[in-house]
Design a protein around this motif. Structure first.
Motif, PDB file in Angstrom:
ATOM      1  N   ILE A 278      21.415   4.473 -25.070  1.00 51.36           N
ATOM      2  CA  ILE A 278      19.961   4.660 -24.978  1.00 51.36           C
ATOM      3  C   ILE A 278      19.359   4.406 -26.362  1.00 51.36           C
ATOM      4  CG2 ILE A 278      18.133   6.385 -24.682  1.00 51.36           C
ATOM      5  CD1 ILE A 278      19.791   7.691 -22.543  1.00 51.36           C
ATOM      6  N   SER A 279      18.253   3.688 -26.388  1.00 49.69           N
ATOM      7  CA  SER A 279      17.555   3.434 -27.647  1.00 49.69           C
ATOM      8  C   SER A 279      16.300   4.286 -27.730  1.00 49.69           C
ATOM      9  CB  SER A 279      17.156   1.958 -27.761  1.00 49.69           C
ATOM     10  OG  SER A 279      18.301   1.132 -27.755  1.00 49.69           O
ATOM     11  N   LYS A 280      15.929   4.680 -28.937  1.00 53.29           N
ATOM     12  CA  LYS A 280      14.701   5.426 -29.136  1.00 53.29           C
ATOM     13  C   LYS A 280      13.519   4.645 -28.555  1.00 53.29           C
ATOM     14  CE  LYS A 280      11.787   7.444 -32.769  1.00 53.29           C
ATOM     15  NZ  LYS A 280      11.631   7.683 -34.223  1.00 53.29           N
ATOM     16  N   GLY A 281      12.708   5.314 -27.762  1.00 52.47           N
ATOM     17  CA  GLY A 281      11.563   4.663 -27.125  1.00 52.47           C
ATOM     18  C   GLY A 281      11.828   4.208 -25.705  1.00 52.47           C
ATOM     19  N   ASP A 282      13.092   4.221 -25.261  1.00 52.11           N
ATOM     20  CA  ASP A 282      13.394   3.862 -23.870  1.00 52.11           C
ATOM     21  C   ASP A 282      12.691   4.831 -22.930  1.00 52.11           C
ATOM     22  OD1 ASP A 282      14.971   1.773 -24.626  1.00 52.11           O
ATOM     23  OD2 ASP A 282      16.894   2.705 -24.115  1.00 52.11           O
ATOM     24  N   SER A 283      12.150   4.305 -21.848  1.00 55.68           N
ATOM     25  CA  SER A 283      11.406   5.120 -20.890  1.00 55.68           C
ATOM     26  C   SER A 283      12.196   5.275 -19.599  1.00 55.68           C
ATOM     27  CB  SER A 283      10.053   4.472 -20.594  1.00 55.68           C
ATOM     28  OG  SER A 283       9.315   5.238 -19.658  1.00 55.68           O
ATOM     29  N   PHE A 284      12.167   6.479 -19.028  1.00 52.57           N
ATOM     30  CA  PHE A 284      12.869   6.771 -17.779  1.00 52.57           C
ATOM     31  C   PHE A 284      11.885   7.380 -16.785  1.00 52.57           C
ATOM     32  CE2 PHE A 284      15.958   6.720 -21.146  1.00 52.57           C
ATOM     33  CZ  PHE A 284      17.012   5.993 -20.603  1.00 52.57           C
ATOM     34  N   HIS A 285      11.728   6.719 -15.656  1.00 55.15           N
ATOM     35  CA  HIS A 285      10.766   7.114 -14.626  1.00 55.15           C
ATOM     36  C   HIS A 285      11.412   8.171 -13.724  1.00 55.15           C
ATOM     37  CE1 HIS A 285       8.428   5.672 -10.787  1.00 55.15           C
ATOM     38  NE2 HIS A 285       8.011   6.847 -11.207  1.00 55.15           N
ATOM     39  N   ILE A 286      10.955   9.414 -13.865  1.00 53.06           N
ATOM     40  CA  ILE A 286      11.573  10.545 -13.169  1.00 53.06           C
ATOM     41  C   ILE A 286      11.056  10.714 -11.747  1.00 53.06           C
ATOM     42  CG2 ILE A 286      11.894  13.051 -13.193  1.00 53.06           C
ATOM     43  CD1 ILE A 286      11.524  12.963 -16.233  1.00 53.06           C
ATOM     44  N   HIS A 287       9.737  10.732 -11.597  1.00 52.65           N
ATOM     45  CA  HIS A 287       9.141  11.352 -10.413  1.00 52.65           C
ATOM     46  C   HIS A 287       7.736  10.800 -10.235  1.00 52.65           C
ATOM     47  CE1 HIS A 287       8.594  14.501  -7.505  1.00 52.65           C
ATOM     48  NE2 HIS A 287       7.952  15.356  -8.269  1.00 52.65           N
ATOM     49  N   ASN A 288       7.192  10.878  -9.012  1.00 55.20           N
ATOM     50  CA  ASN A 288       5.863  10.337  -8.714  1.00 55.20           C
ATOM     51  C   ASN A 288       4.875  11.422  -8.290  1.00 55.20           C
ATOM     52  OD1 ASN A 288       6.681   7.634  -9.105  1.00 55.20           O
ATOM     53  ND2 ASN A 288       7.469   7.528  -7.007  1.00 55.20           N
ATOM     54  N   SER A 289       3.624  11.226  -8.667  1.00 56.58           N
ATOM     55  CA  SER A 289       2.509  12.003  -8.118  1.00 56.58           C
ATOM     56  C   SER A 289       1.408  10.999  -7.770  1.00 56.58           C
ATOM     57  CB  SER A 289       1.999  13.041  -9.123  1.00 56.58           C
ATOM     58  OG  SER A 289       2.918  14.099  -9.274  1.00 56.58           O
ATOM     59  N   TYR A 290       1.520  10.402  -6.579  1.00 55.47           N
ATOM     60  CA  TYR A 290       0.516   9.428  -6.137  1.00 55.47           C
ATOM     61  C   TYR A 290      -0.793  10.135  -5.825  1.00 55.47           C
ATOM     62  CZ  TYR A 290       3.753   5.494  -5.727  1.00 55.47           C
ATOM     63  OH  TYR A 290       4.628   4.478  -6.004  1.00 55.47           O
ATOM     64  N   ARG A 291      -1.894   9.461  -6.157  1.00 55.10           N
ATOM     65  CA  ARG A 291      -3.239   9.897  -5.803  1.00 55.10           C
ATOM     66  C   ARG A 291      -3.802   8.852  -4.836  1.00 55.10           C
ATOM     67  NH1 ARG A 291      -1.244  14.165  -8.298  1.00 55.10           N
ATOM     68  NH2 ARG A 291      -2.750  15.303  -9.527  1.00 55.10           N
ATOM     69  N   PHE A 292      -3.312   8.876  -3.612  1.00 54.25           N
ATOM     70  CA  PHE A 292      -3.685   7.833  -2.661  1.00 54.25           C
ATOM     71  C   PHE A 292      -5.187   7.827  -2.392  1.00 54.25           C
ATOM     72  CE2 PHE A 292       0.739   8.883  -1.351  1.00 54.25           C
ATOM     73  CZ  PHE A 292       1.305   7.659  -1.664  1.00 54.25           C
ATOM     74  N   LYS A 293      -5.766   6.647  -2.376  1.00 52.78           N
ATOM     75  CA  LYS A 293      -7.167   6.519  -1.975  1.00 52.78           C
ATOM     76  C   LYS A 293      -7.300   6.960  -0.517  1.00 52.78           C
ATOM     77  CE  LYS A 293      -8.035   2.519  -5.004  1.00 52.78           C
ATOM     78  NZ  LYS A 293      -6.631   2.220  -5.387  1.00 52.78           N
TER      79      LYS A 293
END
Length: 331
Positions: A278-293
């Motif tokens: 892993i490099s500093k600044g790497d992003s990991f997408h954990i979870h979603n909170s959609y705000r559906f129209k």
């Protein structure tokens, strides 16, 4: 920053879903699918000292917007739905809403569906003490992935906590209509035809407002607890769970508030013998909170075989409670 968890002598089996999901995540095979692992356990071990869990999230008061809406909408819902229907609640967690639901609808049967097995004990205690004439049942299922018809008679399905916005999905430049339709269809498959569903969703499209809502220490701690849990339960070697920081990201094209974690340092470790860099600044997408129209949610509900009966919203707040009906299929 939370203290680093100690390694436990207990590690999960190498074929566990948590291990498989974590491996896929670190090796960038899947994204935005780790949310269920924030809610499928309670902290009951000293090894987890300093880690926030979903009880703390509920106790923080950040969900009071929905609490007010539920109390506002329950009387008219009772007029529409009447009494004596089975309630099937998806993800009841601490059962904080169950008492209001059971009091309002006087249901003879209550079915709790949750990934956390401790919900069974919480629910049994509540029903035994306050609703002795109600039969309690529990199903240990991930309702976004699994399905099971849980009652033969028309019921009331309930999904609160704006949990419908947590459907697993990678970050895209468009609204995930197919995934939302599939999730709504899967939820309705737990119920027979002519059942109703109560679902809350947040329709806010203001990115600054959405990010501010999650800018609280309890949210940081809850999301980052995932790394500490990995360190305790999985066969990790030389992993530093405190080398990440939480970062909410608003994606307007897909109406998504993405919960991500950014690495704060370079790191090299092993998971089940496999080396990860892993490099500093790497992003990991954990979870979603959609705000559906609203248009998107209602369109997907209809595609899933659910008609929109009515919705309630206490403006200027942006939380909506939808009442949907699972129509009888034509033969």
């Amino acid at each position: 920053m939370m203290p680093q968890a100690k390694l436990s002598e207990k590690v999960v089996a190498e074929d566990s879903s948590f291990l498989e999901a974590t491996e896929d995540w670190f090796f960038k095979i899947q994204f935005g699918h780790m949310g269920c692992f924030l809610y499928d356990y309670d902290i009951q071990d000293d090894t987890y000292r300093g880690i926030t869990d979903w009880h703390d999230w509920v106790a923080s008061g950040l969900v009071t917007r929905e609490d007010a809406l539920l109390q506002y909408s329950l009387p008219p819902l009772s007029d529409i739905l009447g009494k004596d229907r089975t309630i099937v609640e998806f993800g009841p967690g601490t059962m904080k809403d169950a008492e209001s639901l059971l009091s309002t609808f006087e249901c003879p049967n209550y079915v709790a569906i949750d990934v956390n097995p401790n919900v069974q004990d919480i629910g049994k205690k509540l029903v035994k003490e306050k609703f002795p004439n109600c039969k309690f049942e529990y199903r240990n299922l991930d309702f976004f992935k699994e399905s099971e018809l849980v009652t033969d008679t028309p019921a009331i399905g309930v999904l609160l906590g704006m949990t419908i916005g947590n459907i697993p999905s990678p970050i895209t430049s468009y609204e995930p209509k197919e995934k939302l339709t599939s999730a709504l269809s899967n939820l309705s498959s737990f119920l027979p035809d002519d059942s109703y569903m109560m679902i809350t969703t947040d329709v806010c499209q203001n990115g600054n407002t959405n990010i501010k809502y999650y800018s609280h220490q309890v949210v940081d701690d809850l999301l980052l607890s995932l790394f500490y849990r990995m360190n305790v339960e999985l066969p990790m070697k030389n992993f530093e769970p405190d080398a990440f920081e939480y970062k909410p990201v608003w994606i307007p094209e897909s109406s998504l508030l993405a919960h991500t974690a950014m690495a704060t340092k370079n790191q090299r470790f092993k998971i089940a013998g496999k080396e990860v860099w892993i490099s500093k600044g790497d992003s990991f997408h954990i979870h979603n909170s959609y705000r559906f129209k609203p248009f998107t949610f209602e369109e997907c509900a209809r595609k899933a075989g659910l008609s929109v009966v009515q919705y309630w919203q206490k403006e200027p707040d942006t939380v909506r409670l939808y009442l949907l009906k699972k129509e009888q299929k034509c033969t």
